[in-house]
Scaffold this active site. Structure first.
Site, PDB file in Angstrom:
ATOM      1  CE  LYS A  18     155.020  24.161  35.255  1.00  0.00           C
ATOM      2  NZ  LYS A  18     155.513  22.983  34.505  1.00  0.00           N
ATOM      3  NE  ARG A  94     153.200  26.624  29.244  1.00  0.00           N
ATOM      4  CZ  ARG A  94     152.761  26.130  30.396  1.00  0.00           C
ATOM      5  NH1 ARG A  94     152.298  26.919  31.331  1.00  0.00           N
ATOM      6  NH2 ARG A  94     152.801  24.844  30.595  1.00  0.00           N
ATOM      7  NE  ARG A 129     150.154  15.513  34.826  1.00  0.00           N
ATOM      8  CZ  ARG A 129     150.846  16.587  34.486  1.00  0.00           C
ATOM      9  NH1 ARG A 129     151.222  17.443  35.415  1.00  0.00           N
ATOM     10  NH2 ARG A 129     151.161  16.805  33.232  1.00  0.00           N
ATOM     11  NE  ARG A 158     147.395  18.323  32.388  1.00  0.00           N
ATOM     12  CZ  ARG A 158     148.365  19.181  32.698  1.00  0.00           C
ATOM     13  NH1 ARG A 158     148.585  19.481  33.960  1.00  0.00           N
ATOM     14  NH2 ARG A 158     149.093  19.732  31.762  1.00  0.00           N
ATOM     15  NE  ARG A 169     151.880  19.363  28.231  1.00  0.00           N
ATOM     16  CZ  ARG A 169     151.603  18.480  29.186  1.00  0.00           C
ATOM     17  NH1 ARG A 169     151.123  17.294  28.894  1.00  0.00           N
ATOM     18  NH2 ARG A 169     151.808  18.797  30.441  1.00  0.00           N
TER      19      ARG A 169
HETATM   20  P1  AP5 Z   1     153.237  18.003  38.414  1.00  0.00           P
HETATM   21  O1  AP5 Z   1     153.494  18.601  39.742  1.00  0.00           O
HETATM   22  O2  AP5 Z   1     151.821  17.828  37.976  1.00  0.00           O
HETATM   23  O3  AP5 Z   1     154.092  18.787  37.301  1.00  0.00           O
HETATM   24  P2  AP5 Z   1     153.872  20.208  36.632  1.00  0.00           P
HETATM   25  O4  AP5 Z   1     155.212  20.814  36.433  1.00  0.00           O
HETATM   26  O5  AP5 Z   1     152.856  21.006  37.366  1.00  0.00           O
HETATM   27  O6  AP5 Z   1     153.345  19.706  35.215  1.00  0.00           O
HETATM   28  P3  AP5 Z   1     152.264  20.244  34.208  1.00  0.00           P
HETATM   29  O7  AP5 Z   1     152.163  19.190  33.142  1.00  0.00           O
HETATM   30  O8  AP5 Z   1     151.015  20.631  34.900  1.00  0.00           O
HETATM   31  O9  AP5 Z   1     152.949  21.456  33.603  1.00  0.00           O
HETATM   32  P4  AP5 Z   1     152.616  22.089  32.256  1.00  0.00           P
HETATM   33  O10 AP5 Z   1     153.458  23.283  32.306  1.00  0.00           O
HETATM   34  O11 AP5 Z   1     152.804  21.227  31.072  1.00  0.00           O
HETATM   35  O12 AP5 Z   1     151.049  22.250  32.309  1.00  0.00           O
HETATM   36  P5  AP5 Z   1     150.082  23.464  32.665  1.00  0.00           P
HETATM   37  O13 AP5 Z   1     148.965  22.919  33.422  1.00  0.00           O
HETATM   38  O14 AP5 Z   1     150.851  24.604  33.214  1.00  0.00           O
HETATM   39  O15 AP5 Z   1     153.994  16.604  38.374  1.00  0.00           O
HETATM   40  C1  AP5 Z   1     153.906  15.755  37.248  1.00  0.00           C
HETATM   41  C2  AP5 Z   1     153.858  14.285  37.689  1.00  0.00           C
HETATM   42  O16 AP5 Z   1     155.092  13.923  38.299  1.00  0.00           O
HETATM   43  C3  AP5 Z   1     152.776  13.982  38.714  1.00  0.00           C
HETATM   44  O17 AP5 Z   1     152.234  12.723  38.474  1.00  0.00           O
HETATM   45  C4  AP5 Z   1     153.523  14.013  40.051  1.00  0.00           C
HETATM   46  O18 AP5 Z   1     152.907  13.200  41.011  1.00  0.00           O
HETATM   47  C5  AP5 Z   1     154.901  13.523  39.664  1.00  0.00           C
HETATM   48  N1  AP5 Z   1     155.975  14.141  40.437  1.00  0.00           N
HETATM   49  C6  AP5 Z   1     156.050  15.446  40.839  1.00  0.00           C
HETATM   50  N2  AP5 Z   1     157.187  15.670  41.551  1.00  0.00           N
HETATM   51  C7  AP5 Z   1     157.862  14.494  41.569  1.00  0.00           C
HETATM   52  C8  AP5 Z   1     159.130  14.090  42.144  1.00  0.00           C
HETATM   53  N3  AP5 Z   1     159.910  14.928  42.810  1.00  0.00           N
HETATM   54  N4  AP5 Z   1     159.506  12.802  41.971  1.00  0.00           N
HETATM   55  C9  AP5 Z   1     158.728  11.923  41.282  1.00  0.00           C
HETATM   56  N5  AP5 Z   1     157.522  12.253  40.721  1.00  0.00           N
HETATM   57  C10 AP5 Z   1     157.097  13.520  40.860  1.00  0.00           C
HETATM   58  O19 AP5 Z   1     149.608  23.894  31.210  1.00  0.00           O
HETATM   59  C11 AP5 Z   1     148.815  23.049  30.429  1.00  0.00           C
HETATM   60  C12 AP5 Z   1     148.482  23.700  29.099  1.00  0.00           C
HETATM   61  O20 AP5 Z   1     147.768  24.927  29.318  1.00  0.00           O
HETATM   62  C13 AP5 Z   1     149.672  24.118  28.225  1.00  0.00           C
HETATM   63  O21 AP5 Z   1     150.166  23.062  27.449  1.00  0.00           O
HETATM   64  C14 AP5 Z   1     149.030  25.218  27.374  1.00  0.00           C
HETATM   65  O22 AP5 Z   1     148.247  24.700  26.349  1.00  0.00           O
HETATM   66  C15 AP5 Z   1     148.113  25.907  28.357  1.00  0.00           C
HETATM   67  N6  AP5 Z   1     148.800  27.026  29.052  1.00  0.00           N
HETATM   68  C16 AP5 Z   1     149.099  27.105  30.371  1.00  0.00           C
HETATM   69  N7  AP5 Z   1     149.749  28.259  30.651  1.00  0.00           N
HETATM   70  C17 AP5 Z   1     149.862  28.911  29.473  1.00  0.00           C
HETATM   71  C18 AP5 Z   1     150.448  30.153  29.098  1.00  0.00           C
HETATM   72  N8  AP5 Z   1     151.070  30.931  30.003  1.00  0.00           N
HETATM   73  N9  AP5 Z   1     150.400  30.527  27.805  1.00  0.00           N
HETATM   74  C19 AP5 Z   1     149.811  29.746  26.885  1.00  0.00           C
HETATM   75  N10 AP5 Z   1     149.223  28.566  27.161  1.00  0.00           N
HETATM   76  C20 AP5 Z   1     149.258  28.145  28.447  1.00  0.00           C
END
Ligand code: AP5
Length: 222
Positions: A18, A94, A129, A158, A169
């Site tokens: 994402k 979410r 990552r 992270r 997660r």
């Molecule tokens: P990356 O682009 O970083 O992936 P992402 O989908 O953004 O992953 P996140 O882990 O950030 O998503 P998440 O939903 O768990 O975390 P969030 O920050 O939203 O890519 C990942 C890796 O793969 C990177 O190393 C990248 O280089 C590589 N990659 C990317 N594309 C690729 C490709 N095509 N091929 C190969 N490699 C690739 O949330 C974190 C925490 O915040 C949650 O756990 C929760 O505690 C809290 N939180 C956030 N939103 C809410 C909500 N709405 N409600 C409650 N709690 C929340």
């Protein structure tokens, strides 16, 4: 001119790409990127009350309570830049209740994109990552190593990217995914996210251009 700005929602499991795709979408479409994960991490690093409350949930790989996240997102969505330029919402909703909160406020995207990636690949992506705290750019040790030694030296991991937390997660994501997509089934587009990032982006770009085009037609005929 006079066109309503684009509103996009992007969803997918942890590490489905994402954040990576959002970087590319922002470059091309100039939308305001609103990532709840990034907003929460910023609250933690500046030590705000929200950050202090969110920290233990995030570090354990669990969801932060709705009331904290929902207030934060709706405040951000109502800022002038998001209204003017359009928005790209990443990581919210979410859960079913979060989706309902947006529906009640009549906040709806024009398109709902879901990145689809197999579980075993997600775990590898999380573990490899790394983040650049200076630019906010997302790297991966194998897939996207940093460009210079200087960047490499300052990369951070992270706290929720351990194998155990990623699994938790992922489980939470899978429990909620269907209930959320039921809210957006008529505007949902599932994309294969297990391809090179440029290829994934090409498909997203095609979809967004199509949405823009369709809206022009509606504006002209209505
Ligand atoms: P990356 O682009 O970083 O992936 P992402 O989908 O953004 O992953 P996140 O882990 O950030 O998503 P998440 O939903 O768990 O975390 P969030 O920050 O939203 O890519 C990942 C890796 O793969 C990177 O190393 C990248 O280089 C590589 N990659 C990317 N594309 C690729 C490709 N095509 N091929 C190969 N490699 C690739 O949330 C974190 C925490 O915040 C949650 O756990 C929760 O505690 C809290 N939180 C956030 N939103 C809410 C909500 N709405 N409600 C409650 N709690 C929340």
């Amino acid at each position: 001119v006079g066109r309503e700005p684009l509103k996009v929602m992007i969803s997918g499991a942890p590490a489905s790409g994402k954040g990576t795709q959002c970087e590319l979408i922002v470059q091309k479409f100039g939308l305001v990127h609103i990532s709840t994960g990034d907003l929460l991490r910023a609250e933690i690093s500046t030590g705000t009350e929200i950050g202090n409350k969110a920290k233990e949930f995030m570090n354990a790989g669990r969801l932060v309570p709705d009331e904290i996240v929902t207030a934060m997102v709706t405040t951000r969505l109502s800022c002038e830049d998001a209204i003017e330029k359009g928005w790209l919402l990443d990581g919210y909703p979410r859960s079913f209740s979060q989706a309902q909160s947006l529906e009640k406020l009549k906040i709806r995207p024009a398109i709902y994109i879901v990145l689809d990636v197999p579980d075993e690949i997600l775990i590898d992506r999380c573990i490899g990552r790394r983040l650049d705290p200076v630019t906010g750019k997302i790297y991966h040790l194998k897939n996207f190593p940093p460009e210079t030694e200087e960047i490499n030296a300052r990369l951070i991991i992270r706290p929720d990217d351990t194998e155990e937390k990623v699994k938790s997660r992922l489980q939470i994501y899978n429990e909620n995914a269907e209930a959320i997509s039921s809210t957006y089934s008529n505007i949902m587009n599932k994309i294969n996210g297990n391809r090179p990032k440029e290829e994934v982006f090409k498909e997203i770009q095609y979809l967004l251009l199509q949405v823009q085009e369709d809206r022009m037609k509606v504006t002209k005929s209505g």
